[in-house]
Motif scaffolding. Structure first.
Motif, short mmCIF file in Angstrom:
data_model
loop_
_atom_site.label_atom_id
_atom_site.label_comp_id
_atom_site.label_asym_id
_atom_site.label_seq_id
_atom_site.Cartn_x
_atom_site.Cartn_y
_atom_site.Cartn_z
N VAL A 86 -70.74 49.23 -19.57
CA VAL A 86 -72.33 48.04 -19.81
C VAL A 86 -73.72 48.41 -20.59
O VAL A 86 -73.70 49.36 -20.47
N LEU A 91 -69.69 51.71 -14.94
CA LEU A 91 -70.76 50.74 -15.08
C LEU A 91 -71.28 51.65 -16.37
O LEU A 91 -71.72 51.11 -17.68
N SER A 122 -80.07 47.74 -13.41
CA SER A 122 -80.27 46.71 -12.54
C SER A 122 -78.30 46.39 -11.90
O SER A 122 -78.11 46.12 -10.66
N SER A 123 -78.05 46.55 -12.88
CA SER A 123 -76.22 46.86 -12.53
C SER A 123 -75.34 48.15 -11.72
O SER A 123 -75.17 47.75 -10.80
N VAL A 164 -74.36 47.25 -7.99
CA VAL A 164 -73.01 47.94 -7.59
C VAL A 164 -73.32 49.13 -6.13
O VAL A 164 -72.93 48.45 -5.35
N ALA A 168 -69.41 44.40 -8.25
CA ALA A 168 -69.83 43.76 -7.34
C ALA A 168 -69.42 43.06 -5.87
O ALA A 168 -68.82 43.97 -4.35
N ALA A 207 -69.44 41.67 -20.27
CA ALA A 207 -70.43 43.16 -19.16
C ALA A 207 -70.78 42.26 -17.68
O ALA A 207 -71.14 42.65 -16.68
N GLY A 208 -71.45 40.41 -17.83
CA GLY A 208 -71.77 40.05 -16.90
C GLY A 208 -70.01 39.63 -15.69
O GLY A 208 -70.16 39.86 -14.58
N ARG A 255 -79.02 46.82 -18.96
CA ARG A 255 -78.78 46.17 -18.27
C ARG A 255 -77.74 47.11 -17.24
O ARG A 255 -77.37 46.85 -15.62
N LEU A 256 -77.65 48.46 -17.20
CA LEU A 256 -77.84 49.07 -16.50
C LEU A 256 -77.79 49.70 -15.51
O LEU A 256 -77.36 49.42 -14.38
N PRO A 288 -81.30 44.03 -7.75
CA PRO A 288 -81.27 44.02 -9.47
C PRO A 288 -83.22 44.03 -9.24
O PRO A 288 -83.58 44.36 -10.50
N ILE A 316 -69.66 43.28 -13.97
CA ILE A 316 -70.71 43.46 -12.84
C ILE A 316 -70.64 42.59 -11.43
O ILE A 316 -70.54 43.44 -10.78
#
Length: 486
Positions: A129, A125, A136-137, A141, A19, A11-12, A133-134, A325, A15
């Motif tokens: 994701v 996302l 903040s991601s 983005v 981005a 996932a990282g 974490r949705l 974030p 993201i």
């Protein structure tokens, strides 16, 4: 049924890739800013013709973003991200090889076709994701367009000042190739949310014609005359075509944009707020660089070079990257509506500071930091508001439409602030230039519009919990935020 969610490490990578794609797309927009004054000489053309190098990107992006979003829902978002990278690469190469205005405009138009990467990435996302974490991601983005603009200007200025201008476009081609490779290797292929539905070609054509008429009138009104037959004709055509387009969209089976969904109060008011946020953001981007670069002999200009001006503004872009974030965490805690209102109030506070700090470069740097912090919060919250209100089959199209509303706001902001700066002038030594009062008025308009955006955002209704069995239509973060949103 949602796609299986990847591991935290995977996932990282997703993201970071999305981005980076958004930042690259934004850099394409600011790429030619350092060259504006030199474009007529470089391309052997007039200033009015050279202005199309910027206008072409705006018009093509406005048309392609909602279309690409819908295609992402129909054939897959990863596939359309790869498709968007092709014109970004091709357009950059065409621009790098151009020696006249026509191929440069064509290349810039191709670059505009790639701007759909941001709404596609935001919608993707939601599919891949993890829920925790949705928010903040999404915030990161979504804010990547502003981040890329803030960082791209000083980088482009440095390259233009110390290297051949063609290096700008070769560099952007390289970035687009990197984006394509990252998408190919790191972005998972998930099922299309609206697979099996047909593409609304008449709707796409109608929206394209209506948007071109509207945005061409807004962007060229100051040059061609707001009361000229051409501008009035463009606005009249925009109204007629967009009304006909709306009539078609309400009656076709698989519309390009579901206007019934768009008319839901939560979506409608968020899109309206997006327009005002776009105006508020762009006011500073138009005023601050000019204040920094105006000759110090005027008494209020700071006499900075283009490169120095970009460097003074760069911390604002970096701050947006830091704040985004954090805005996602605020959304998780208090809901996206609270984050949006907080963001536009921070923007307004930045404009309030500008009235007293516009006399120094340090002061304007602080103003950019505050305003961009607010933009990071606001831009990150709007997709969360949209996606908490639309079904999974419409996420990319709905985000594309929201991105279009932001672009419409920046176009309106450019037109309004441009008129103010052109009308409020001083004359000395045979030259006419914007007065200090003109710059102050432009900043006050930015602050006033930000406050108006806060009032509009306050009217956004809280999300309603769906009936049993329909929870998949909303992301988990939206459901969590529903209980705390006002």
């Amino acid at each position: 049924m949602d796609a299986p969610q990847p591991s935290s490490a995977r996932a990282g990578g997703v993201i970071a890739t999305l981005a980076f794609a958004g930042i690259t797309a934004a850099i394409m927009q600011t790429l030619v800013t350092p060259l504006i004054a030199e474009l007529p000489q470089l391309l052997h053309t007039s200033s009015s013709n050279a202005a199309w190098v910027i206008t072409a990107t705006l018009l093509v992006a406005a048309v392609c973003v909602p279309v690409v979003g819908r295609l992402g829902d129909l054939v897959g978002k990863r596939r359309m991200l790869l498709v968007c990278s092709v014109p970004l690469i091709a357009g950059s190469v065409v621009c790098a090889l151009s020696s006249s205005v026509v191929p440069m405009i064509v290349g810039r138009g191709l670059q505009g076709m790639g701007m759909g990467m941001v709404p596609l990435g935001i919608a993707l996302l939601r599919d891949v994701v993890p829920a925790e974490r949705l928010s903040s991601s999404i915030a990161l983005v979504s804010a990547s367009m502003g981040i890329g603009g803030g960082l791209g200007l000083p980088i482009a200025a440095a390259i233009a000042q110390y290297a051949n201008w063609r290096a700008l476009f070769w560099g952007s081609a390289g970035l687009a190739v990197v984006v394509a490779l990252l998408v190919w290797f790191l972005i998972p292929d998930v099922p299309a949310g609206a697979k099996g539905q047909r593409f609304d070609a008449p709707g796409a054509l109608g929206l394209a014609v209506g948007l071109v008429c509207l945005l061409l009138g807004v962007s060229k009104g100051a040059d061609w005359g707001w009361g000229s037959p051409t501008i009035l004709g463009l606005f009249a055509a925009a109204v007629i075509v967009l009304l006909a387009w709306g009539f078609w969209e309400l009656r076709t089976r698989d519309p390009l944009i579901d206007l019934r969904t768009t008319a839901r109060p939560r979506v409608l008011i968020t899109n309206l707020a997006s327009i005002f946020v776009g105006v508020g953001m762009y006011a500073s981007l138009l005023v601050v660089p000019q204040l920094l670069q105006f000759p110090s002999a005027t008494g209020y200009g700071l006499g900075q070079s283009m490169l120095a001006a970009g460097l003074w503004m760069a911390p604002g872009g970096i701050m947006m990257m830091i704040v985004s974030p954090l805005g996602g965490k605020l959304t998780n805690a208090r809901g996206p509506k609270f984050t949006l209102i907080s963001g536009v109030l921070v923007i307004a506070a930045g404009y309030g500071l500008s009235i007293g700090l516009m006399g120094t470069a340090w002061g304007l740097m602080l103003v950019c930091i505050v305003i961009n912090s607010g933009v990071g919060l606001a831009y990150g919250s709007m997709p969360a508001l949209i996606m908490s209100s639309v079904p999974l089959s419409e996420t990319a199209a709905a985000n594309g439409f929201n991105t279009l509303m932001r672009s419409l706001g920046t176009s309106i902001g450019a037109a309004v602030i441009g008129v103010v700066l052109a009308q409020m002038t001083n004359t000395a030594g045979g030259y006419t230039f914007t007065s200090e009062g003109g710059f102050r008025t432009g900043l006050m308009i930015g602050g006033g519009v930000a406050l108006l955006a806060a009032l509009v955002a306050a009217a956004i209704p809280a999300v309603r919990r769906p009936p049993a069995g329909e929870e998949e239509a909303l992301p988990a973060t939206a459901l969590e935020g529903a209980s705390v949103e006002s």
